[in-house]
Design a protein around this motif. Structure first.
Motif, PDB file in Angstrom:
ATOM      1  N   GLY A  26       0.787  -1.225   0.000  1.00 27.95           N
ATOM      2  CA  GLY A  26       0.000   0.000   0.000  1.00 27.95           C
ATOM      3  C   GLY A  26       0.820   1.277   0.000  1.00 27.95           C
ATOM      4  N   ARG A  27       2.112   1.172   0.135  1.00 27.97           N
ATOM      5  CA  ARG A  27       2.970   2.360   0.135  1.00 27.97           C
ATOM      6  C   ARG A  27       3.158   2.871  -1.285  1.00 27.97           C
ATOM      7  NH1 ARG A  27       4.570   4.348   5.257  1.00 27.97           N
ATOM      8  NH2 ARG A  27       3.529   2.861   6.634  1.00 27.97           N
ATOM      9  N   SER A  28       3.462   4.142  -1.398  1.00 27.36           N
ATOM     10  CA  SER A  28       3.534   4.761  -2.719  1.00 27.36           C
ATOM     11  C   SER A  28       4.891   4.639  -3.403  1.00 27.36           C
ATOM     12  CB  SER A  28       3.140   6.234  -2.618  1.00 27.36           C
ATOM     13  OG  SER A  28       4.020   6.888  -1.723  1.00 27.36           O
ATOM     14  N   SER A  29       5.899   4.147  -2.685  1.00 24.10           N
ATOM     15  CA  SER A  29       7.211   4.045  -3.323  1.00 24.10           C
ATOM     16  C   SER A  29       7.762   2.626  -3.225  1.00 24.10           C
ATOM     17  CB  SER A  29       8.196   5.022  -2.674  1.00 24.10           C
ATOM     18  OG  SER A  29       8.585   4.562  -1.394  1.00 24.10           O
ATOM     19  N   LYS A  30       8.528   2.277  -4.249  1.00 28.66           N
ATOM     20  CA  LYS A  30       9.145   0.958  -4.264  1.00 28.66           C
ATOM     21  C   LYS A  30      10.128   0.776  -3.116  1.00 28.66           C
ATOM     22  CE  LYS A  30      11.866  -0.287  -7.583  1.00 28.66           C
ATOM     23  NZ  LYS A  30      12.524  -0.812  -8.786  1.00 28.66           N
ATOM     24  N   PRO A  31      10.969   1.765  -2.783  1.00 23.31           N
ATOM     25  CA  PRO A  31      11.873   1.578  -1.641  1.00 23.31           C
ATOM     26  C   PRO A  31      11.126   1.293  -0.334  1.00 23.31           C
ATOM     27  CG  PRO A  31      12.617   3.428  -2.964  1.00 23.31           C
ATOM     28  CD  PRO A  31      11.270   3.024  -3.498  1.00 23.31           C
ATOM     29  N   SER A  32      10.009   1.941  -0.142  1.00 26.82           N
ATOM     30  CA  SER A  32       9.216   1.699   1.066  1.00 26.82           C
ATOM     31  C   SER A  32       8.632   0.286   1.045  1.00 26.82           C
ATOM     32  CB  SER A  32       8.096   2.741   1.167  1.00 26.82           C
ATOM     33  OG  SER A  32       7.373   2.555   2.359  1.00 26.82           O
ATOM     34  N   TYR A  33       8.121  -0.121  -0.114  1.00 30.09           N
ATOM     35  CA  TYR A  33       7.582  -1.472  -0.274  1.00 30.09           C
ATOM     36  C   TYR A  33       8.667  -2.502   0.040  1.00 30.09           C
ATOM     37  CZ  TYR A  33       4.932  -5.244  -2.682  1.00 30.09           C
ATOM     38  OH  TYR A  33       4.255  -6.390  -3.007  1.00 30.09           O
ATOM     39  N   LEU A  34       9.845  -2.301  -0.520  1.00 28.94           N
ATOM     40  CA  LEU A  34      10.955  -3.221  -0.269  1.00 28.94           C
ATOM     41  C   LEU A  34      11.314  -3.273   1.214  1.00 28.94           C
ATOM     42  CD1 LEU A  34      13.141  -2.392  -3.369  1.00 28.94           C
ATOM     43  CD2 LEU A  34      12.206  -4.651  -2.814  1.00 28.94           C
ATOM     44  N   ASN A  35      11.293  -2.134   1.864  1.00 29.42           N
ATOM     45  CA  ASN A  35      11.586  -2.091   3.300  1.00 29.42           C
ATOM     46  C   ASN A  35      10.591  -2.949   4.086  1.00 29.42           C
ATOM     47  OD1 ASN A  35      13.026  -1.039   5.640  1.00 29.42           O
ATOM     48  ND2 ASN A  35      11.110   0.056   6.047  1.00 29.42           N
ATOM     49  N   PHE A  36       9.312  -2.832   3.761  1.00 32.80           N
ATOM     50  CA  PHE A  36       8.308  -3.634   4.468  1.00 32.80           C
ATOM     51  C   PHE A  36       8.454  -5.120   4.158  1.00 32.80           C
ATOM     52  CE2 PHE A  36       6.326   0.408   5.326  1.00 32.80           C
ATOM     53  CZ  PHE A  36       5.785   0.216   6.584  1.00 32.80           C
ATOM     54  N   LEU A  37       8.850  -5.450   2.944  1.00 33.68           N
ATOM     55  CA  LEU A  37       9.083  -6.862   2.622  1.00 33.68           C
ATOM     56  C   LEU A  37      10.264  -7.406   3.418  1.00 33.68           C
ATOM     57  CD1 LEU A  37       8.503  -6.876  -1.246  1.00 33.68           C
ATOM     58  CD2 LEU A  37       6.967  -7.744   0.543  1.00 33.68           C
ATOM     59  N   ARG A  38      11.274  -6.581   3.628  1.00 37.73           N
ATOM     60  CA  ARG A  38      12.425  -7.013   4.435  1.00 37.73           C
ATOM     61  C   ARG A  38      12.028  -7.164   5.906  1.00 37.73           C
ATOM     62  NH1 ARG A  38      15.088  -3.231   0.748  1.00 37.73           N
ATOM     63  NH2 ARG A  38      16.214  -4.507  -0.771  1.00 37.73           N
ATOM     64  N   ILE A  39      11.142  -6.310   6.366  1.00 39.02           N
ATOM     65  CA  ILE A  39      10.630  -6.463   7.736  1.00 39.02           C
ATOM     66  C   ILE A  39       9.845  -7.773   7.839  1.00 39.02           C
ATOM     67  CG2 ILE A  39       9.020  -5.516   9.451  1.00 39.02           C
ATOM     68  CD1 ILE A  39       9.862  -2.698   8.368  1.00 39.02           C
ATOM     69  N   ALA A  40       9.064  -8.089   6.804  1.00 40.24           N
ATOM     70  CA  ALA A  40       8.328  -9.358   6.780  1.00 40.24           C
ATOM     71  C   ALA A  40       9.296 -10.534   6.848  1.00 40.24           C
ATOM     72  CB  ALA A  40       7.448  -9.453   5.528  1.00 40.24           C
ATOM     73  N   GLN A  41      10.423 -10.427   6.143  1.00 47.28           N
ATOM     74  CA  GLN A  41      11.443 -11.480   6.211  1.00 47.28           C
ATOM     75  C   GLN A  41      11.956 -11.644   7.641  1.00 47.28           C
ATOM     76  OE1 GLN A  41      14.322 -10.083   3.214  1.00 47.28           O
ATOM     77  NE2 GLN A  41      14.091 -12.080   2.223  1.00 47.28           N
ATOM     78  N   GLY A  42      12.182 -10.536   8.312  1.00 41.70           N
ATOM     79  CA  GLY A  42      12.642 -10.592   9.697  1.00 41.70           C
ATOM     80  C   GLY A  42      11.624 -11.256  10.598  1.00 41.70           C
TER      81      GLY A  42
END
Length: 124
Positions: free
Chosen positions: A58-74
């Motif tokens: 739901g975030r508007s930027s790819k870097p933000s999306y990637l950050n949340f995916l990395r948090i999901a990995q954690g």
């Protein structure tokens, strides 16, 4: 390729939800004295995986999306750790955690693949 109109269309989100359901089912068998310990920890971490995938989408930027995916990995690694510990301390048998760990491993591969794909392309 399937059309993605929402995070709910993402197979990785669907699998994360499946893992959370499995965690809830397993932890119903945990001793009551673990309600505020491992039960709570592993449940929250499992929910966090799908929630971070959704929030990132739901975030508007790819870097933000990637950050949340990395948090999901954690959060996924946290779930794995809690499951391994629950078997090691005798809260549940290893045979009960093995299928969840297998599912977590597959989900981890899916998350990594999505991250790599997003890093390589400019569009979702």
């Amino acid at each position: 390729m399937d059309t993605v109109n929402s995070y709910r269309d993402l197979k990785v989100w669907q699998r994360a939800m499946d893992l959370a359901v499995l965690v809830y089912e397993l932890t119903r068998t945990f001793p009551k004295d673990e309600q505020f310990g491992l039960t709570s920890q592993v449940r929250r971490a499992s929910v966090s995986i799908a929630a971070n995938i959704a929030e990132g989408y739901g975030r508007s930027s790819k870097p933000s999306y990637l950050n949340f995916l990395r948090i999901a990995q954690g959060s996924l690694k946290e779930v794995e750790t809690h499951l391994i510990l629950s078997a090691r301390v005798g809260i549940c048998p290893e045979a009960a955690t093995d299928p969840l760990l297998t599912e977590a491993d597959e989900l981890g591969r899916m998350l990594r693949a999505l991250i790599v794909r997003l890093e390589q392309h400019t569009d979702r």
